[in-house]
Design an enzyme around this catalytic site. Structure first.
Site, short mmCIF file in Angstrom:
data_model
loop_
_atom_site.label_atom_id
_atom_site.label_comp_id
_atom_site.label_asym_id
_atom_site.label_seq_id
_atom_site.Cartn_x
_atom_site.Cartn_y
_atom_site.Cartn_z
N THR A 288 25.85 -3.18 -7.56
CA THR A 288 25.02 -1.99 -7.65
C THR A 288 25.60 -1.03 -8.68
OG1 THR A 288 24.00 -0.15 -6.45
CG2 THR A 288 26.19 -0.84 -5.70
N SER A 289 24.70 -0.37 -9.41
CA SER A 289 25.16 0.62 -10.40
C SER A 289 25.57 1.91 -9.69
CB SER A 289 24.04 0.91 -11.41
OG SER A 289 22.88 1.36 -10.70
N ASN B 69 31.56 -6.28 -9.33
CA ASN B 69 30.59 -5.95 -10.37
C ASN B 69 31.23 -6.29 -11.71
OD1 ASN B 69 28.78 -4.69 -12.16
ND2 ASN B 69 28.26 -3.12 -10.66
N HIS C 207 15.33 0.04 1.31
CA HIS C 207 14.19 0.32 0.45
C HIS C 207 12.98 -0.58 0.74
CE1 HIS C 207 17.34 1.92 -2.65
NE2 HIS C 207 17.01 2.85 -1.76
N CYS D 29 -7.05 -3.39 2.80
CA CYS D 29 -7.01 -3.56 4.25
C CYS D 29 -8.43 -3.85 4.74
CB CYS D 29 -6.48 -2.27 4.87
SG CYS D 29 -6.51 -2.22 6.67
N ARG E 74 6.92 -9.80 -9.50
CA ARG E 74 8.22 -9.83 -8.86
C ARG E 74 8.20 -10.73 -7.63
NH1 ARG E 74 9.79 -3.87 -7.71
NH2 ARG E 74 11.79 -4.79 -7.08
N TYR F 219 4.23 -5.86 -9.03
CA TYR F 219 4.79 -6.34 -7.75
C TYR F 219 4.49 -7.82 -7.52
CZ TYR F 219 6.80 -1.99 -6.29
OH TYR F 219 7.62 -0.89 -6.22
N ASP G 68 14.11 -7.96 -2.01
CA ASP G 68 13.75 -9.36 -2.28
C ASP G 68 13.94 -10.28 -1.08
OD1 ASP G 68 16.80 -9.70 -4.28
OD2 ASP G 68 16.54 -9.87 -2.12
N CYS H 290 -1.04 -0.39 4.99
CA CYS H 290 -2.33 0.23 4.69
C CYS H 290 -2.09 1.71 4.38
CB CYS H 290 -3.28 0.09 5.88
SG CYS H 290 -4.82 1.01 5.67
C1 BV8 Z 1 14.57 10.26 -2.34
C2 BV8 Z 1 12.39 -0.04 -4.04
C3 BV8 Z 1 14.02 12.40 -1.73
C4 BV8 Z 1 11.20 -0.10 -4.94
C5 BV8 Z 1 14.01 1.44 -5.09
C6 BV8 Z 1 20.18 12.76 -4.92
C7 BV8 Z 1 19.83 12.71 -3.58
C8 BV8 Z 1 18.59 12.18 -3.19
C9 BV8 Z 1 17.70 11.69 -4.16
C10 BV8 Z 1 18.04 11.75 -5.48
C11 BV8 Z 1 19.27 12.28 -5.87
N1 BV8 Z 1 19.32 12.18 -7.22
C12 BV8 Z 1 18.20 11.63 -7.69
C13 BV8 Z 1 17.38 11.36 -6.66
C14 BV8 Z 1 16.06 10.76 -6.78
C15 BV8 Z 1 16.06 9.24 -6.74
C16 BV8 Z 1 17.20 8.61 -7.49
O1 BV8 Z 1 18.23 8.29 -6.90
N2 BV8 Z 1 17.00 8.41 -8.79
C17 BV8 Z 1 18.00 7.75 -9.61
C18 BV8 Z 1 17.31 6.85 -10.63
C19 BV8 Z 1 18.86 8.81 -10.26
N3 BV8 Z 1 16.08 8.79 -5.38
C20 BV8 Z 1 14.90 8.66 -4.74
O2 BV8 Z 1 13.83 8.96 -5.22
C21 BV8 Z 1 14.96 8.15 -3.32
N4 BV8 Z 1 14.20 9.02 -2.49
O3 BV8 Z 1 15.58 10.72 -2.76
O4 BV8 Z 1 13.69 11.02 -1.70
C22 BV8 Z 1 13.12 13.13 -0.90
C23 BV8 Z 1 13.62 14.23 -0.25
C24 BV8 Z 1 12.78 14.95 0.52
C25 BV8 Z 1 11.46 14.56 0.68
C26 BV8 Z 1 10.97 13.45 0.03
C27 BV8 Z 1 11.80 12.72 -0.76
C28 BV8 Z 1 14.32 6.79 -3.20
C29 BV8 Z 1 15.07 5.80 -4.02
C30 BV8 Z 1 14.54 4.39 -3.73
C31 BV8 Z 1 13.77 3.87 -4.92
N5 BV8 Z 1 13.37 2.48 -4.69
N6 BV8 Z 1 13.60 0.20 -4.82
C32 BV8 Z 1 11.19 -1.38 -5.73
O5 BV8 Z 1 12.20 -2.09 -5.78
O6 BV8 Z 1 10.11 -1.66 -6.29
S1 BV8 Z 1 15.44 1.68 -5.91
C33 BV8 Z 1 15.87 0.34 -6.86
O7 BV8 Z 1 17.12 0.69 -7.43
C34 BV8 Z 1 16.16 -0.96 -6.16
O8 BV8 Z 1 16.10 -0.90 -4.76
C35 BV8 Z 1 17.59 -1.27 -6.61
O9 BV8 Z 1 18.27 -2.09 -5.76
C36 BV8 Z 1 18.07 0.12 -6.57
C37 BV8 Z 1 19.41 0.52 -6.99
O10 BV8 Z 1 19.70 -0.02 -8.19
P1 BV8 Z 1 20.79 -1.18 -8.22
O11 BV8 Z 1 20.57 -2.07 -7.08
O12 BV8 Z 1 22.13 -0.54 -8.33
O13 BV8 Z 1 20.36 -1.95 -9.50
P2 BV8 Z 1 20.79 -1.63 -11.01
O14 BV8 Z 1 19.94 -2.48 -11.89
O15 BV8 Z 1 20.85 -0.16 -11.23
O16 BV8 Z 1 22.31 -2.14 -11.09
C38 BV8 Z 1 22.59 -3.52 -10.97
C39 BV8 Z 1 24.09 -3.63 -10.98
O17 BV8 Z 1 24.42 -5.01 -10.81
C40 BV8 Z 1 24.73 -3.18 -12.27
O18 BV8 Z 1 25.85 -2.36 -11.98
C41 BV8 Z 1 25.21 -4.50 -12.91
O19 BV8 Z 1 26.42 -4.33 -13.62
C42 BV8 Z 1 25.43 -5.34 -11.71
N7 BV8 Z 1 25.30 -6.79 -11.96
C43 BV8 Z 1 24.54 -7.41 -12.88
N8 BV8 Z 1 24.71 -8.76 -12.77
C44 BV8 Z 1 25.58 -8.96 -11.73
C45 BV8 Z 1 25.95 -7.71 -11.22
N9 BV8 Z 1 26.80 -7.56 -10.18
C46 BV8 Z 1 27.32 -8.69 -9.65
N10 BV8 Z 1 27.02 -9.94 -10.08
C47 BV8 Z 1 26.15 -10.10 -11.11
N11 BV8 Z 1 25.86 -11.34 -11.57
#
Ligand code: BV8
Length: 239
Positions: free
Chosen positions: A184-185, A206, A116, A144, A71, A68, A101, A124
């Site tokens: 976003t993906s 995208n 997020h 803390c 980052r 972190y 960010d 804390c």
């Molecule tokens: C939760 C903070 C449940 C931390 C992040 C269905 C329903 C609910 C949950 C789930 C589900 N299926 C799976 C899950 C679990 C999980 C999940 O979604 N997993 C994924 C991997 C499948 N979800 C969770 O765990 C969430 N919580 O569901 O809780 C629950 C229920 C009951 C009780 C308790 C809990 C929490 C998810 C949050 C995780 N935290 N970030 C940190 O950053 O350190 S997520 C992280 O991914 C970032 O925030 C990021 O922004 C986010 C999403 O990814 P993207 O932003 O899309 O980034 P990525 O790299 O994937 O894509 C980039 C895109 O940009 C690409 O398409 C690329 O082509 C494009 N690109 C590249 N260059 C450019 C561009 N576009 C334009 N211009 C450019 N130049």
């Protein structure tokens, strides 16, 4: 796939009144911030999903904090890019971001829903008190005054999103007549599921295909910094 010109013409015809901008890591890519799943998204060969979890933090808080702090340093040294600045010119738009960010706010966007959390706040683990943390920490992991660990105020995988942020994001998506989906993906839920709430026009920017593109009204294969300014200009022309 649509061109920037086609999407801009659709915006002029639509004359949108309630605009939501939904962003992911790709909107910050041209500021030099690695995306989660693209090139450079790894750190010491770890994937974000392995580090951004309560389990990783419980196992090795110092290592998670090194990631972190790395980052935070990258983002501090970065600047908002033309996409962030164009979004900020939409002074009445709501920005719903998955990013942590804070670059939208630094670009001047006043109404940002951080689904997020933020790299620049900490919490804390005992008291749950949140505080701003803009500067580098002298020692990792930071603690803390009560002696407990401080954690980044972000949502880790497996953690619930802040209820107020999710509720606000759901409401504005349902009321939007235009949603710009930038960089976003579309694979992280529940954030990615918010887009389906929009009953209006959706335009994705995208350079790659994403999990959301096929469901959008228009999918513009271009980078955020190239496509966002002309599309924002088209919105502002209808004002
Ligand atoms: C939760 C903070 C449940 C931390 C992040 C269905 C329903 C609910 C949950 C789930 C589900 N299926 C799976 C899950 C679990 C999980 C999940 O979604 N997993 C994924 C991997 C499948 N979800 C969770 O765990 C969430 N919580 O569901 O809780 C629950 C229920 C009951 C009780 C308790 C809990 C929490 C998810 C949050 C995780 N935290 N970030 C940190 O950053 O350190 S997520 C992280 O991914 C970032 O925030 C990021 O922004 C986010 C999403 O990814 P993207 O932003 O899309 O980034 P990525 O790299 O994937 O894509 C980039 C895109 O940009 C690409 O398409 C690329 O082509 C494009 N690109 C590249 N260059 C450019 C561009 N576009 C334009 N211009 C450019 N130049």
């Amino acid at each position: 796939m649509s061109t920037i010109g086609e999407a801009a013409a659709a915006i002029r015809a639509l004359r949108p009144r309630n605009v939501v901008v939904f962003t992911g890591a790709g909107v910050s890519a041209e500021s030099g911030i690695p995306t989660f799943r693209g090139e450079g998204g790894l750190w010491r060969n770890f994937r974000a999903e392995e580090l951004a979890t309560p389990e990783a933090f419980a196992r090795d808080p110092a290592m998670v904090w090194e990631w972190y702090e790395w980052r935070r340093g990258l983002v501090r040294a970065a600047e908002p890019n033309a996409a962030h600045r164009a979004v900020a010119a939409l002074t009445d738009a709501v920005v719903v971001t998955q990013n942590v960010d804070a670059l939208h706010a630094r670009a001047g966007s006043a109404d940002v829903v951080e689904l997020h959390g933020s790299l620049f706040r900490v919490r804390c683990v005992r008291e749950q008190r949140v505080r701003a943390a803009p500067e580098p920490f002298a020692a990792l992991p930071p603690r803390c005054e009560c002696g407990a660990l401080l954690r980044p105020d972000v949502v880790w995988f497996g953690e619930m999103l802040p209820e107020d942020a999710l509720a606000r994001a759901s409401a504005v998506m349902q009321g939007a007549d235009l949603v710009l989906i930038i960089g976003t993906s579309g694979i992280v839920y529940p954030a990615a599921g918010l887009v389906a709430l929009c009953r209006g026009t959706t335009i994705e920017i995208n350079p790659q295909t994403s999990a959301l593109g096929s469901r959008c009204t228009y999918a513009v294969a271009a980078t955020a910094a190239a496509a966002t300014p002309p599309l924002v200009e088209a919105i502002l022309e209808t004002r």
